[in-house]
Scaffold this active site. Sequence first.
Site, PDB file in Angstrom:
ATOM      1  N   GLY A   1       0.859  -1.195   0.000  1.00 13.95           N
ATOM      2  CA  GLY A   1       0.000   0.000   0.000  1.00 13.95           C
ATOM      3  C   GLY A   1       0.885   1.232   0.000  1.00 13.95           C
TER       4      GLY A   1
ATOM      5  N   GLN B   1       3.312   9.905   0.955  1.00 10.64           N
ATOM      6  CA  GLN B   1       4.560   9.146   1.133  1.00 10.64           C
ATOM      7  C   GLN B   1       5.545   9.346  -0.019  1.00 10.64           C
ATOM      8  OE1 GLN B   1       2.420   5.243   2.121  1.00 10.64           O
ATOM      9  NE2 GLN B   1       4.240   5.178   3.401  1.00 10.64           N
TER      10      GLN B   1
ATOM     11  N   CYS C   1       5.340   0.289   7.910  1.00 10.36           N
ATOM     12  CA  CYS C   1       5.015   1.387   7.006  1.00 10.36           C
ATOM     13  C   CYS C   1       6.287   1.728   6.226  1.00 10.36           C
ATOM     14  CB  CYS C   1       4.556   2.601   7.822  1.00 10.36           C
ATOM     15  SG  CYS C   1       4.198   4.051   6.799  1.00 10.36           S
ATOM     16  N   LEU C   2       6.143   1.923   4.918  1.00 12.92           N
ATOM     17  CA  LEU C   2       7.323   2.232   4.096  1.00 12.92           C
ATOM     18  C   LEU C   2       8.010   3.506   4.562  1.00 12.92           C
ATOM     19  CD1 LEU C   2       5.977   1.441   0.497  1.00 12.92           C
ATOM     20  CD2 LEU C   2       7.483   0.031   1.915  1.00 12.92           C
TER      21      LEU C   2
ATOM     22  N   HIS D   1      -4.943   1.754   7.200  1.00 16.64           N
ATOM     23  CA  HIS D   1      -3.600   2.330   7.239  1.00 16.64           C
ATOM     24  C   HIS D   1      -3.467   3.462   6.193  1.00 16.64           C
ATOM     25  CE1 HIS D   1       0.920   1.767   7.819  1.00 16.64           C
ATOM     26  NE2 HIS D   1       0.875   2.476   6.705  1.00 16.64           N
ATOM     27  N   GLU D   2      -3.950   3.202   4.973  1.00 17.11           N
ATOM     28  CA  GLU D   2      -3.796   4.199   3.894  1.00 17.11           C
ATOM     29  C   GLU D   2      -4.734   5.395   4.097  1.00 17.11           C
ATOM     30  OE1 GLU D   2      -1.178   3.869   2.307  1.00 17.11           O
ATOM     31  OE2 GLU D   2      -0.851   1.756   2.761  1.00 17.11           O
TER      32      GLU D   2
ATOM     33  N   HIS E   1      -3.114   7.619   6.502  1.00 18.97           N
ATOM     34  CA  HIS E   1      -2.065   8.435   5.878  1.00 18.97           C
ATOM     35  C   HIS E   1      -2.664   9.716   5.290  1.00 18.97           C
ATOM     36  CE1 HIS E   1       1.850   6.569   5.955  1.00 18.97           C
ATOM     37  NE2 HIS E   1       1.407   5.406   5.524  1.00 18.97           N
TER      38      HIS E   1
HETATM   39 NI    NI Z   1       2.272   3.548   5.692  1.00 28.83          NI
END
Ligand code: NI
Length: 169
Positions: free
Chosen positions: A45, A50, A92-93, A134-135, A138
């Site tokens: 995701g 990000q 998370c990236l 999660h997204e 963000h």
């Molecule tokens: Ni994330």
Amino acid sequence: MIYPIVKFGNPVLEKPAEPVTVFDGDLKKLIEDMFESMYAAKGVGLAAPQIGISRCIAVVDVTFKEDPAAKLVLINPEIIHKEGRHAQSEGCLSIPEFRENVTRAKIVTVRAQNASGKWFEKTGDDLLARAFQHETDHLNGKLYLSHISALKRDLIKRKIRKMVKAGEW
Ligand code: NI
């Protein structure tokens, strides 16, 4: 085009993203680039903030290229239904090398627009439900760190500060 992933500490990750109002070719190109950037970073995701773009766009593929039909674009998404609770390790990236157990709803329905601006609803459970939450977080300027204990959160932040000082972040 593969964008570099913005890491924790960059304020773009902690402010609400702007809603999308124009559904044109540029948006479609950005979505393609987001999938490409997500796969390059080995993620399932990715939200536009990000990659430093504060707009309400997220891409998800919980199968990581296994099933082309699993590729989802969420524009201006909103969680409209939540059911159950489920704790699982989450990363998370933008916070690489860290993972924590996060309790979230087990089944979730999201309402969003696709790349053409058409509204749709989709219900997912487990990993997909987690990705939706999660997204969407963000895009509201929220990270999973806000769902863990203050103690664990402070520990992670302290470690990151050390890595920043050492030039490793
Ligand atoms: Ni994330």
